[in-house]
Design an enzyme around this catalytic site. Structure first.
Site, mmCIF file in Angstrom:
data_model
loop_
_atom_site.group_PDB
_atom_site.id
_atom_site.type_symbol
_atom_site.label_atom_id
_atom_site.label_comp_id
_atom_site.label_asym_id
_atom_site.label_seq_id
_atom_site.Cartn_x
_atom_site.Cartn_y
_atom_site.Cartn_z
ATOM 1 N N GLU A 1 35.223 52.952 6.377
ATOM 2 C CA GLU A 1 34.945 53.055 4.942
ATOM 3 C C GLU A 1 33.654 53.833 4.668
ATOM 4 O O GLU A 1 32.820 53.415 3.870
ATOM 5 C CB GLU A 1 34.906 51.657 4.311
ATOM 6 C CG GLU A 1 36.229 50.916 4.476
ATOM 7 C CD GLU A 1 36.287 49.559 3.789
ATOM 8 O OE1 GLU A 1 35.235 48.922 3.618
ATOM 9 O OE2 GLU A 1 37.409 49.147 3.433
ATOM 10 N N ARG B 1 32.334 45.666 14.845
ATOM 11 C CA ARG B 1 33.530 45.330 14.056
ATOM 12 C C ARG B 1 34.716 46.235 14.386
ATOM 13 O O ARG B 1 34.552 47.448 14.572
ATOM 14 C CB ARG B 1 33.206 45.382 12.569
ATOM 15 C CG ARG B 1 32.229 44.290 12.167
ATOM 16 C CD ARG B 1 31.901 44.378 10.709
ATOM 17 N NE ARG B 1 32.785 43.603 9.864
ATOM 18 C CZ ARG B 1 33.289 44.040 8.720
ATOM 19 N NH1 ARG B 1 33.072 45.268 8.312
ATOM 20 N NH2 ARG B 1 34.041 43.249 7.978
ATOM 21 N N LYS C 1 38.736 41.093 12.201
ATOM 22 C CA LYS C 1 39.214 40.347 11.030
ATOM 23 C C LYS C 1 40.485 39.598 11.413
ATOM 24 O O LYS C 1 41.312 40.122 12.161
ATOM 25 C CB LYS C 1 39.517 41.299 9.875
ATOM 26 C CG LYS C 1 38.272 41.841 9.195
ATOM 27 C CD LYS C 1 38.603 42.528 7.868
ATOM 28 C CE LYS C 1 37.320 43.122 7.282
ATOM 29 N NZ LYS C 1 37.503 43.656 5.914
ATOM 30 N N ASP D 1 43.324 43.158 5.718
ATOM 31 C CA ASP D 1 42.042 42.905 5.064
ATOM 32 C C ASP D 1 41.997 41.588 4.295
ATOM 33 O O ASP D 1 42.044 41.600 3.062
ATOM 34 C CB ASP D 1 41.722 44.069 4.116
ATOM 35 C CG ASP D 1 40.272 44.074 3.686
ATOM 36 O OD1 ASP D 1 39.526 43.172 4.093
ATOM 37 O OD2 ASP D 1 39.887 44.987 2.943
ATOM 38 N N GLU E 1 36.843 37.070 12.614
ATOM 39 C CA GLU E 1 36.089 37.106 11.355
ATOM 40 C C GLU E 1 36.950 36.575 10.209
ATOM 41 O O GLU E 1 38.059 37.046 9.978
ATOM 42 C CB GLU E 1 35.655 38.557 11.078
ATOM 43 C CG GLU E 1 34.804 38.715 9.834
ATOM 44 C CD GLU E 1 34.357 40.167 9.582
ATOM 45 O OE1 GLU E 1 33.897 40.836 10.532
ATOM 46 O OE2 GLU E 1 34.471 40.616 8.435
ATOM 47 N N GLU F 1 36.968 37.010 -1.882
ATOM 48 C CA GLU F 1 37.299 38.309 -2.485
ATOM 49 C C GLU F 1 38.755 38.386 -2.941
ATOM 50 O O GLU F 1 39.033 38.797 -4.065
ATOM 51 C CB GLU F 1 37.010 39.436 -1.473
ATOM 52 C CG GLU F 1 37.424 40.807 -1.984
ATOM 53 C CD GLU F 1 37.104 41.933 -1.008
ATOM 54 O OE1 GLU F 1 36.606 41.653 0.099
ATOM 55 O OE2 GLU F 1 37.348 43.105 -1.367
ATOM 56 N N GLU G 1 48.704 31.291 -3.204
ATOM 57 C CA GLU G 1 49.689 32.222 -2.650
ATOM 58 C C GLU G 1 50.930 32.288 -3.541
ATOM 59 O O GLU G 1 51.490 33.362 -3.764
ATOM 60 C CB GLU G 1 50.083 31.744 -1.238
ATOM 61 C CG GLU G 1 51.124 32.620 -0.565
ATOM 62 C CD GLU G 1 51.517 32.091 0.816
ATOM 63 O OE1 GLU G 1 51.471 30.859 1.014
ATOM 64 O OE2 GLU G 1 51.862 32.903 1.687
ATOM 65 N N TRP H 1 44.208 54.041 0.184
ATOM 66 C CA TRP H 1 43.697 52.899 0.952
ATOM 67 C C TRP H 1 44.672 52.292 1.961
ATOM 68 O O TRP H 1 44.312 51.378 2.707
ATOM 69 C CB TRP H 1 43.203 51.810 -0.001
ATOM 70 C CG TRP H 1 41.997 52.251 -0.772
ATOM 71 C CD1 TRP H 1 41.993 52.838 -2.019
ATOM 72 C CD2 TRP H 1 40.631 52.189 -0.350
ATOM 73 N NE1 TRP H 1 40.699 53.130 -2.393
ATOM 74 C CE2 TRP H 1 39.841 52.738 -1.384
ATOM 75 C CE3 TRP H 1 39.990 51.713 0.800
ATOM 76 C CZ2 TRP H 1 38.452 52.833 -1.300
ATOM 77 C CZ3 TRP H 1 38.612 51.801 0.880
ATOM 78 C CH2 TRP H 1 37.853 52.362 -0.168
HETATM 79 O O1 GCW Z 1 37.562 43.718 2.197
HETATM 80 C C1 GCW Z 1 36.792 44.876 2.259
HETATM 81 C C2 GCW Z 1 35.853 44.810 1.110
HETATM 82 C C3 GCW Z 1 34.621 45.650 1.287
HETATM 83 C C4 GCW Z 1 33.987 45.302 2.637
HETATM 84 C C5 GCW Z 1 34.996 45.600 3.729
HETATM 85 C C6 GCW Z 1 34.482 45.229 5.113
HETATM 86 C C7 GCW Z 1 31.686 45.205 3.247
HETATM 87 O O2 GCW Z 1 36.544 45.175 -0.065
HETATM 88 O O3 GCW Z 1 33.756 45.377 0.219
HETATM 89 O O4 GCW Z 1 32.778 45.977 2.855
HETATM 90 O O5 GCW Z 1 36.154 44.835 3.507
HETATM 91 O O6 GCW Z 1 34.891 44.189 5.619
HETATM 92 O O7 GCW Z 1 33.715 45.967 5.694
#
Ligand code: GCW
Length: 714
Positions: free
Chosen positions: A305, A338, A379, A384, A406, A412, A544, A574
């Site tokens: 990103e 990461r 993650k 995400d 993670e 969010e 959910e 994205w």
């Molecule tokens: O879920 C996304 C978020 C970003 C975040 C990114 C990440 C810190 O929308 O805001 O950035 O993941 O995990 O790096």
């Protein structure tokens, strides 16, 4: 050391009343050192309030009695601080006998607790263990001083249990003070400077220690210009935070920018194989340890990103991670690297690129190439932090790499701390997932959970080799810490699951309820407990139900990610698409006809996910593109399932709201807290209806298939 109790800040799970059982008793604290001092101060403060007493024997003092000749009720002792009171010696002998000659030591952060002859004994090899033992007694409350109990050995499953703060030092023009923060400003930073409010940081450390967290990253993984300087000329700001967290056994970590040698060091390159770059990292890191001797290490988001990374120099992520790891190694530090690497500038027309595949494509081939002090931070899902995702295949693909999982404690994508969404049930599913099927290890084992008191990891690893658990913090400068008062339970549960991943989420919720709401137990506490369980146990599934269906994900408003927008990301770069058309919906990730993502899993899941018949319903649209009339394993069609769950989800929110109303004026929870939750439930209800109506209308219009129950769909 002075303990801090900010007056207008909610005490979360450590209200003074939670210490009543300890504070009204006679306690001996045996041992020395800063963390033992913390234990002693905690007990002293509780005694000042509740009339008990605390005594600290010096090494040459012994005895089983207080100065007044009364027996102790509680002995908290380092095992090497002997001679110990007779009852503690007995407990130690009994523990040794039970564990046998090849059994485990109590361990760095572990403790043994027993009750015998009217005395509760907590023994630890290290002071950190004693501190965790103290908080265990707090959690037990009065029952800690009830019936006799044989020695129980507790130790953390994960060696490192870390919260990452996505806090910016400067207010970011788009993301604000805390990226994806829903609880006000940062507790560390304000408008480009440290807040100076270190008492609050201390209080935070105390809360974290009491749920088992032992590491904190103090700045956002997106490292902007000002934040980059925390590594060098603003290191003092980090040291100040470390000083507040240290008395609670919490180490500080820093998010570091991969381009730091250029940005801070003025070098022409940040190429990880360049000698000057290596030297720069080594020297910068040495200075960090001169200032903060117990510094934990770096967290790095690279080539992700827009963050800089090794790709710019034609290097891979093992090269990138290893240069930082080498700099940290002499000091025992680690780098959390990461795995969240994907193309965020994808062409939506390009059906061959699949964001879910990206992390595995980049990292699986690097297994075995990372230094021992690199922790690959993955993650939990391949995309995400969506409400429902399969477990990331990367977790199982790196047997020769330390992997940390993670989780996103900040909500969010799960209601942004305006919706009640207790996440422990989701995390527990993730931790319990077994990538090789029932006979193989679970995710919790792969992340290091061998030493959890329930046996060795099935894959034969020694305890503590995994990378641990990381959560993105949901804390801010809000009076309730987490915006939504009930979101405190997520923070608490994160720590408890990192310590003991097999704990039942409902039991964790009970602990949280009992600690948090003791103070106003003037009301009907059992009634409160029932209400909170009904509202929270199933709240993730409720969330959910009224949001994106069957693992489809996203469908949120672009940018801020709150509320529904089914096609919001459909034609963006994205990589988060659902491909709904008039005939059907979902992403074909099969090997047979799709992106081949299912092939990143070992069997049996590579076959289960590949198969339309065997794929679990809740992940169907993650793995398959199906017609609306496709019949789920549960018996309903996809389209009818969408309608049904969305109506039910909103009804469940309405029920939660009415239930909360029944608590008004009962004294079970403070009035201000009641009012805050009530307002938030109104917003949750509004937003849930919006989700229901947009999702249902969207799919009715796409498919033309009516609801069999004829309910109103706008
Ligand atoms: O879920 C996304 C978020 C970003 C975040 C990114 C990440 C810190 O929308 O805001 O950035 O993941 O995990 O790096």
């Amino acid at each position: 050391m002075t303990l801090f109790e900010p007056a207008d800040i909610h005490p979360a799970w450590l209200p003074p009343e939670a210490f009543r059982a300890i504070g009204s008793r006679r306690t001996l604290v045996r041992g020395d050192g800063p963390l033992v001092d913390t234990v002693r101060e905690e007990v002293k403060r509780a005694c000042a309030r509740y009339g008990g007493g605390v005594r600290h024997h010096t090494p040459d003092e012994t005895g089983d009695q207080t100065a007044a000749g009364e027996p102790f009720d509680l002995v908290l002792a380092l095992s090497a601080a002997g001679p110990l009171p007779a009852v503690a010696e007995m407990v130690q002998a009994e523990f040794r006998r039970r564990r046998g000659p090849t059994g485990h030591a109590i361990g760095d952060e572990g403790f043994v607790i027993a009750r015998s002859g009217g005395v509760t004994v907590v023994l630890a090899d290290e002071a950190a263990g004693l501190l965790h033992g103290l908080f265990h007694v707090v959690r037990l409350g009065e029952p800690a001083f009830g019936a006799a109990r044989p020695p129980e050995h507790h130790r953390p499953a994960m060696p490192r249990r870390m919260l990452d703060h996505w806090d910016n030092v400067d207010v970011h023009p788009v993301m604000g003070q805390v990226e994806r923060g829903y609880a006000g400003g940062s507790i560390f930073w304000r408008d480009g400077a440290p807040r100076g409010d270190l008492g609050r940081v201390r209080a935070y450390g105390r809360l974290l220690a009491a749920c088992g967290v032992n590491a904190v990253t103090v700045n956002n993984v997106n490292v902007h210009t000002t934040e980059a300087h925390l590594l060098t000329d603003r290191l003092g700001d980090v040291a100040a935070i470390a000083a507040e967290l240290r008395p609670y056994g919490i180490r500080v970590h820093l998010s570091a920018g991969f381009a730091s040698p250029v940005v801070l060091g003025g070098l022409p390159t940040a190429d990880p194989l360049d000698e000057d770059v290596r030297k720069w990292w080594a020297e910068a890191t040495e200075r960090v340890y001169e200032t903060i001797p117990d510094f934990g290490g770096y967290v790095v988001k690279a080539d992700s990103e827009g963050q800089p990374g090794p790709f710019a120099y034609g290097r891979d992520h093992a090269d990138g991670a290893n240069v930082l790891a080498d700099a940290l190694a002499p000091f025992g530090g680690v780098v959390h690297w990461r795995a969240f690497v994907y193309n965020h500038r994808q062409d939506w027309r390009d059906r061959s690129t699949d964001r879910a595949r990206a992390a595995h494509d980049h990292f699986a081939r690097l297994d075995g190439l990372f230094r021992d002090n690199v922790i690959l931070q993955v993650k939990h899902g391949p995309i995400d932090f969506q409400t429902r995702e399969p477990v990331s295949p990367v977790v199982a693909a790196m047997p020769a790499t330390r992997v940390a999982v993670e989780l996103q404690v900040t909500q969010e994508y799960t209601g942004q701390q305006r919706h009640v969404c207790y996440l422990a049930p989701m995390w527990s599913e993730v931790l319990g997932f077994r990538p090789w099927g029932p006979a193989g290890p679970a995710v919790a084992h792969l992340a290091g959970a061998a030493a959890d008191g329930d046996g060795e990891a099935p894959d034969g690893r020694a305890p503590g080799e995994g990378g641990g658990l990381v959560g993105v913090s949901n804390v801010g400068d809000d009076a309730y810490w987490t915006g939504h008062p009930l979101a405190q339970a997520n923070l608490y549960a994160f720590g408890r699951l990192a310590w003991a991943p097999w704990t039942d989420p409902a039991a964790i919720l009970d602990e949280w309820i009992d600690l948090t709401f003791v103070p106003v137990a003037t009301g009907d506490h059992e009634g409160l407990r029932r209400v909170l369980h009904t509202m929270m146990d199933g709240s993730w599934r409720t969330y959910e139900r009224y949001t994106a269906p069957l693992g489809a994900g996203f469908m949120v408003r672009p940018g801020h990610h709150y509320g529904p927008d089914v096609d919001g990301y459909e034609y963006t770069p994205w990589g988060t698409y659902h491909f709904a058309d008039r005939d059907g919906v979902g992403v074909d990730r099969t090997r047979a006809t799709g992106t081949g993502f299912t092939g990143q899993y070992p069997p049996p899941w590579s076959q289960v996910y590949e198969s339309l018949e065997r794929c679990p319903d809740e992940l169907l649209l993650f793995f398959h593109h199906v017609p609306y009339e496709h019949v789920l394993r549960g018996g309903s069609t996809v389209i009818q399932h969408i309608y049904d769950t969305h109506f039910t989800g909103v009804e469940q929110v309405a029920e939660a709201r009415s239930l909360w109303e029944t608590l008004a004026g009962t004294g079970s929870v403070p009035a201000a807290l009641h009012a805050r939750v009530k307002d938030l439930l109104d917003e949750q209800f509004r937003c849930a209806r919006e989700w229901r109506d947009q999702i249902n209308a969207y799919f009715l219009r796409k498919s033309g298939v009516p609801d069999v129950h004829g309910r109103h769909i706008p």
